[in-house]
Enzyme design. Structure first.
Site, PDB file in Angstrom:
ATOM      1  N   PHE A  95       0.792  -1.230  -0.077  1.00  0.00           N
ATOM      2  CA  PHE A  95      -0.026  -0.048   0.014  1.00  0.00           C
ATOM      3  C   PHE A  95       0.821   1.356   0.105  1.00  0.00           C
ATOM      4  CE2 PHE A  95      -2.525   3.618   1.579  1.00  0.00           C
ATOM      5  CZ  PHE A  95      -3.524   3.395   0.953  1.00  0.00           C
TER       6      PHE A  95
ATOM      7  N   ASP B  14       9.319   2.817   1.783  1.00  0.00           N
ATOM      8  CA  ASP B  14       8.282   3.421   2.277  1.00  0.00           C
ATOM      9  C   ASP B  14       8.083   3.401   3.903  1.00  0.00           C
ATOM     10  OD1 ASP B  14       5.657   4.289   3.115  1.00  0.00           O
ATOM     11  OD2 ASP B  14       4.638   3.721   1.246  1.00  0.00           O
TER      12      ASP B  14
ATOM     13  N   LYS C 232       2.693   9.614   8.544  1.00  0.00           N
ATOM     14  CA  LYS C 232       1.795   9.038   9.604  1.00  0.00           C
ATOM     15  C   LYS C 232       2.043   9.697  10.855  1.00  0.00           C
ATOM     16  CE  LYS C 232      -0.792   5.706   7.657  1.00  0.00           C
ATOM     17  NZ  LYS C 232      -0.722   4.761   6.483  1.00  0.00           N
TER      18      LYS C 232
HETATM   19  C1  LIG Z   1      -0.798   5.138   5.085  1.00  0.00           C
HETATM   20  C2  LIG Z   1       0.092   4.744   4.140  1.00  0.00           C
HETATM   21  C3  LIG Z   1       0.338   5.555   3.058  1.00  0.00           C
HETATM   22  C4  LIG Z   1      -0.604   6.830   2.529  1.00  0.00           C
HETATM   23  O1  LIG Z   1      -0.389   7.681   3.172  1.00  0.00           O
HETATM   24  P1  LIG Z   1      -1.684   8.813   3.272  1.00  0.00           P
HETATM   25  O2  LIG Z   1      -1.153   9.742   4.291  1.00  0.00           O
HETATM   26  O3  LIG Z   1      -2.947   8.182   3.692  1.00  0.00           O
HETATM   27  O4  LIG Z   1      -1.591   9.453   1.857  1.00  0.00           O
HETATM   28  C5  LIG Z   1       1.580   5.217   2.052  1.00  0.00           C
HETATM   29  N1  LIG Z   1       2.395   4.115   2.273  1.00  0.00           N
HETATM   30  C6  LIG Z   1       2.192   3.311   3.644  1.00  0.00           C
HETATM   31  C7  LIG Z   1       3.175   2.502   4.064  1.00  0.00           C
HETATM   32  C8  LIG Z   1       1.163   3.825   4.405  1.00  0.00           C
HETATM   33  O5  LIG Z   1       0.711   3.108   5.518  1.00  0.00           O
END
Ligand SMILES: *Cc1c(COP(=O)(O)O)cnc(C)c1O
Length: 390
Positions: A132, A217, A246
């Site tokens: 994701f 990420d 986050k």
């Molecule tokens: C939540 C998340 C995203 C997206 O972040 P948003 O602030 O919702 O755009 C991208 N990568 C990972 C691993 C995430 O957990």
């Protein structure tokens, strides 16, 4: 307004994109939250691994008040001290040299992909199945889950997917046009999927050998979630780029791209931008979040309370054979069931605990980093009681 009145407003005026729990939250203190009918909850969700310091943390209230009295936003047409100080701090606590400030995880990943393409002059991005990376068209394309992208075709070209945890698949997928490998250290939305121990080391070696950038990420894993400040430390690797968001603002929206070496200077004037990116309020809050993680030893808390919680979850698994796995690091933990998990998250909410069901059959535990063993004991008691009723 009570829960029902607030939910009615939502169903009438808000685009119905979220599968929400049927409560409206009104306020919180530390790891405790209250809904609009007055019911109390202990938080093992932290707004999807965001509220590192819980709710109404005195230092966060203080910095928001003080910064709001000085400066909230001026645009990136001007310099601010808050941006510079946070950037220096981020460089000091990581292996990276420079930051670009974004507002969210998706925006950070989108920018990281642009940075990798600019630096390498190549187009292709390799990411993993079940990953994701966000909801913009590019990041949803990088995301390895069809349900998020099927309705939005045509998708931008230049993306390849390989199985997660299989470094050879990455080696085989890399071509002359590959700019970067984009991968989560631990797949969050995908169900707290921990890769084989040497996976990221192998991916790093492959990327180095083939001159391909490694983008990690860390949007969900960053800032103490796994017990280390960043998950790349957990695996002993040095990615070229990481993306963060986050927990960085503990609830204030701020994200970023961190890069090192020549990659850190690959963007030229005009190459990238964001109106809100790195506004002084966000930077001041993020600085306080990092300072507090350090001064209050929250990495230690993430490790010790995380290990305590994991041990308790393992004990519960031994009692119930429908629990098929317990996994994760620090306060980033999950149990996998041989059946759907949503109903269990609902039952736990009714018992006064917010936990998250993800990837159909996984319960994810990602509480604020300030959680204590007393909170864990209460939650485990309720969890055991619930599973014993089956
Ligand atoms: C939540 C998340 C995203 C997206 O972040 P948003 O602030 O919702 O755009 C991208 N990568 C990972 C691993 C995430 O957990």
């Amino acid at each position: 307004m009570n829960n029902k009145e607030i939910i009615d407003l939502d169903s009438k005026y808000i685009m119905q994109t979220y599968g929400r729990q049927p409560i409206a939250l009104t306020h919180g203190e530390g790891v405790v939250l209250w809904d609009a009918d007055g019911k109390e909850y202990i938080d093992f969700f932290a707004g999807i691994a965001v509220n590192a310091l819980g709710q109404s943390h005195p230092k966060i209230i203080d910095v928001i008040q003080k910064q709001a009295e000085k400066l909230i936003h001026v645009s990136n047409v001007y310099y601010t001290e808050e941006q510079g100080k946070l950037a220096k701090k981020l460089a000091e606590i990581t292996i990276f040299n420079r930051v670009f400030y974004a507002n969210s995880g998706a925006e950070a990943n989108e920018g990281a992909i642009k940075l990798a393409r600019k630096y390498t002059g190549k187009g292709e991005i390799i990411s993993t199945n079940n990953s994701f990376h966000g909801r913009t068209l590019v990041t949803v394309t990088a995301t390895g889950q069809d349900k998020y992208k099927e309705p939005f075709k045509p998708l931008p070209p230049g993306f390849k997917h390989v199985p997660y945890g299989d470094s050879e698949a990455i080696a085989n997928a890399i071509s002359d046009d590959t700019a970067a490998v984009l991968v989560e250290a631990i797949q969050g939305e995908g169900g707290v999927v921990v890769p084989p121990e040497n996976y990221l080391k192998e991916v790093e070696a492959i990327c180095n050998e083939k001159n391909v950038l490694l983008i990690l990420d860390e949007v969900q894993t960053g800032f103490g979630r796994t017990g280390e400040m960043f998950a790349y430390e957990l695996y002993g690797i040095k990615p070229d780029i990481i993306t963060i968001a986050k927990a960085l603002g503990s609830g204030y929206p701020i994200g970023g791209i961190l890069a090192r070496g020549d990659v850190a200077t690959a963007f030229d004037y005009g190459d990238h931008g964001a109106t809100f990116g790195g506004n002084p309020l966000g930077c001041a809050v993020a600085m306080t979040v990092i300072d507090t993680i350090e001064s209050d030893n929250l990495l230690d808390n993430s490790k010790t309370v995380g290990n305590y919680l994991k041990d308790k979850l393992i004990q519960i698994k031994e009692k119930h054979d429908f629990i098929t796995d317990v996994r994760g690091f620090g306060l980033f933990l999950a149990i996998e069931l041989d059946r759907e998990s949503a109903e269990f998250a609902n039952k736990m909410r009714e018992k006064g605990f917010l936990i998250n069901s993800t990837a159909d059959n996984v319960l994810r535990f990602a509480p604020p980093l300030i959680i204590t063993t007393e909170h864990v004991d209460k939650m485990i008691l309720a969890l055991d009681e619930m599973f014993s009723e089956i």
